[in-house]
Design an enzyme around this catalytic site. Structure first.
Site, short mmCIF file in Angstrom:
data_model
loop_
_atom_site.label_atom_id
_atom_site.label_comp_id
_atom_site.label_asym_id
_atom_site.label_seq_id
_atom_site.Cartn_x
_atom_site.Cartn_y
_atom_site.Cartn_z
CG ASN A 1 -2.13 0.87 1.02
OD1 ASN A 1 -2.01 2.08 0.98
ND2 ASN A 1 -3.28 0.25 0.85
CB CYS B 1 7.00 16.16 -29.16
SG CYS B 1 6.70 16.99 -30.70
N1 LIG Z 1 -2.56 13.71 -14.34
C1 LIG Z 1 -3.16 13.31 -15.41
O1 LIG Z 1 -2.91 13.82 -16.51
C2 LIG Z 1 -4.09 12.19 -15.32
C3 LIG Z 1 -4.41 11.54 -16.49
C4 LIG Z 1 -5.21 10.43 -16.39
C5 LIG Z 1 -5.68 10.02 -15.16
N2 LIG Z 1 -5.41 10.73 -14.03
C6 LIG Z 1 -5.93 10.27 -12.72
O2 LIG Z 1 -4.92 9.45 -12.14
C7 LIG Z 1 -5.52 8.41 -11.39
C8 LIG Z 1 -4.96 7.07 -11.80
O3 LIG Z 1 -5.23 6.78 -13.17
P1 LIG Z 1 -4.92 5.32 -13.74
O4 LIG Z 1 -5.38 5.31 -15.15
O5 LIG Z 1 -3.51 4.94 -13.47
O6 LIG Z 1 -5.90 4.44 -12.82
P2 LIG Z 1 -5.89 2.87 -12.51
O7 LIG Z 1 -7.10 2.65 -11.68
O8 LIG Z 1 -5.70 2.10 -13.77
O9 LIG Z 1 -4.59 2.66 -11.61
C9 LIG Z 1 -4.49 2.98 -10.26
C10 LIG Z 1 -3.65 1.92 -9.59
O10 LIG Z 1 -3.52 2.24 -8.22
C11 LIG Z 1 -3.55 1.03 -7.47
N3 LIG Z 1 -3.92 1.39 -6.09
C12 LIG Z 1 -5.11 1.83 -5.62
N4 LIG Z 1 -5.04 2.14 -4.32
C13 LIG Z 1 -3.76 1.91 -3.94
C14 LIG Z 1 -3.06 2.08 -2.73
N5 LIG Z 1 -3.63 2.59 -1.65
N6 LIG Z 1 -1.73 1.76 -2.71
C15 LIG Z 1 -1.10 1.26 -3.82
N7 LIG Z 1 -1.73 1.07 -4.99
C16 LIG Z 1 -3.05 1.42 -5.06
C17 LIG Z 1 -4.56 0.16 -8.19
O11 LIG Z 1 -4.38 -1.21 -7.89
C18 LIG Z 1 -4.25 0.51 -9.66
O12 LIG Z 1 -3.33 -0.37 -10.24
C19 LIG Z 1 -7.04 8.54 -11.62
O13 LIG Z 1 -7.63 9.20 -10.53
C20 LIG Z 1 -7.14 9.37 -12.87
O14 LIG Z 1 -8.33 10.13 -12.94
C21 LIG Z 1 -4.60 11.78 -14.10
#
Ligand SMILES: NC(=O)c1ccc[n+]([C@@H]2O[C@H](COP(=O)([O-])OP(=O)(O)OC[C@H]3O[C@@H](n4cnc5c(N)ncnc54)[C@H](O)[C@@H]3O)[C@@H](O)[C@H]2O)c1
Length: 249
Positions: free
Chosen positions: A69, A237
């Site tokens: 975690n 890019c």
């Molecule tokens: N910054 C950006 O440009 C951007 C772009 C896309 C998505 N996001 C956001 O980023 C977040 C993640 O996106 P994603 O596509 O990777 O989602 P995802 O759900 O595919 O991946 C999240 C991962 O986190 C893991 N996880 C959950 N709780 C955890 C914990 N407490 N400890 C360790 N691991 C844990 C899950 O098992 C999963 O593999 C979302 O909230 C999404 O909206 C941001």
């Protein structure tokens, strides 16, 4: 190591950094290792921290993931007074039921709890996010560059009672807005032919067009070597005001 978050270890090592992440789901870690996005997985929390800091001190651009975690990893880093240079989080914190996994239970138990008692699961997830963000704030106080990566974890921590959850900024405000202000932004293209060679040709054309932009050259060279093509061959890019027009023509 999820859909979007799984790109972070590769992004970090491509930028020359050492990366330490945490992921509760072993299948996600395996996938990212197979793809070449992540270098190593470590089961023991202290071993993961020791290795990552050793790599950092030796200036090795390697990525490793603690299988566990994230909230626990951040707390342990603080307990040991090992403060990373840059700290963020990209769990799917925006969805406390289906996206974020609470601590104080195994991943398998968490999945069962999600099915059996969603109300309690939500409560545990929000509690963990409170701990998670409190650790991030503490690391910020200790000199780390801390930012929210667009997953709403600060608002969730506020629900858990962390009143100063918004004391660290979001990445758009902090890093992207200044670039947008000067007209710099992402520019993408796709080879409709389906031929990866066509992307190589466009990479070369962009390099010829902007010979002075060494960062861009570095990115294009590394992207060709390290980023596997998915679907139609494509490239992204960042180009500045006026540059996109030239690249497009
Ligand atoms: N910054 C950006 O440009 C951007 C772009 C896309 C998505 N996001 C956001 O980023 C977040 C993640 O996106 P994603 O596509 O990777 O989602 P995802 O759900 O595919 O991946 C999240 C991962 O986190 C893991 N996880 C959950 N709780 C955890 C914990 N407490 N400890 C360790 N691991 C844990 C899950 O098992 C999963 O593999 C979302 O909230 C999404 O909206 C941001």
């Amino acid at each position: 190591m999820g859909g979007m978050s799984g790109a972070q270890p590769l992004a970090a090592t491509m930028a020359g950094a050492t990366y330490l992440g945490a992921e509760v789901d072993a299948s996600r870690i395996t996938k990212r290792i197979k793809q070449g996005f992540l270098d190593e997985v470590v089961e023991d929390i202290d071993e993961a921290i020791d290795k990552a800091f050793k790599y950092r001190d030796e200036k090795k651009s390697l990525s490793l993931c603690y299988h566990g975690n994230a909230a626990d990893l951040y707390r342990r880093l603080l307990e040991r007074n090992m403060i990373p240079n840059i700290v963020t989080d990209q769990t799917s914190a925006h969805d406390e039921l289906n996206g974020y996994v609470p601590n104080q239970m195994t991943f398998e138990k968490a999945l069962k709890l999600r099915e059996r008692d969603p109300k309690r699961y939500r409560k545990e997830a929000i509690r963990t996010m409170g701990e998670h963000v409190s650790s991030m704030l503490e690391m910020q106080k200790n000199g780390a560059e801390v930012f929210d990566y667009g997953n709403n974890i600060r608002a969730q921590a506020l629900r858990a009672g962390v009143k100063n959850a918004f004391d660290f900024e979001g990445f758009v405000t902090r890093y992207i807005r200044p670039l947008f202000c000067e007209g710099r932004g992402p520019f993408r293209w796709v080879a409709l032919s389906g031929d990866p060679e066509d992307i190589k040709v466009t990479d070369e054309a962009i390099k010829e067009l902007f010979p002075e932009n060494t960062k861009l050259h570095r990115w294009l060279d590394m992207a060709e070597k390290r980023i596997p093509l998915q679907g139609l061959p494509s490239r992204i890019c960042w180009l500045g005001y006026g540059e996109r027009e030239r690249a497009g023509v």
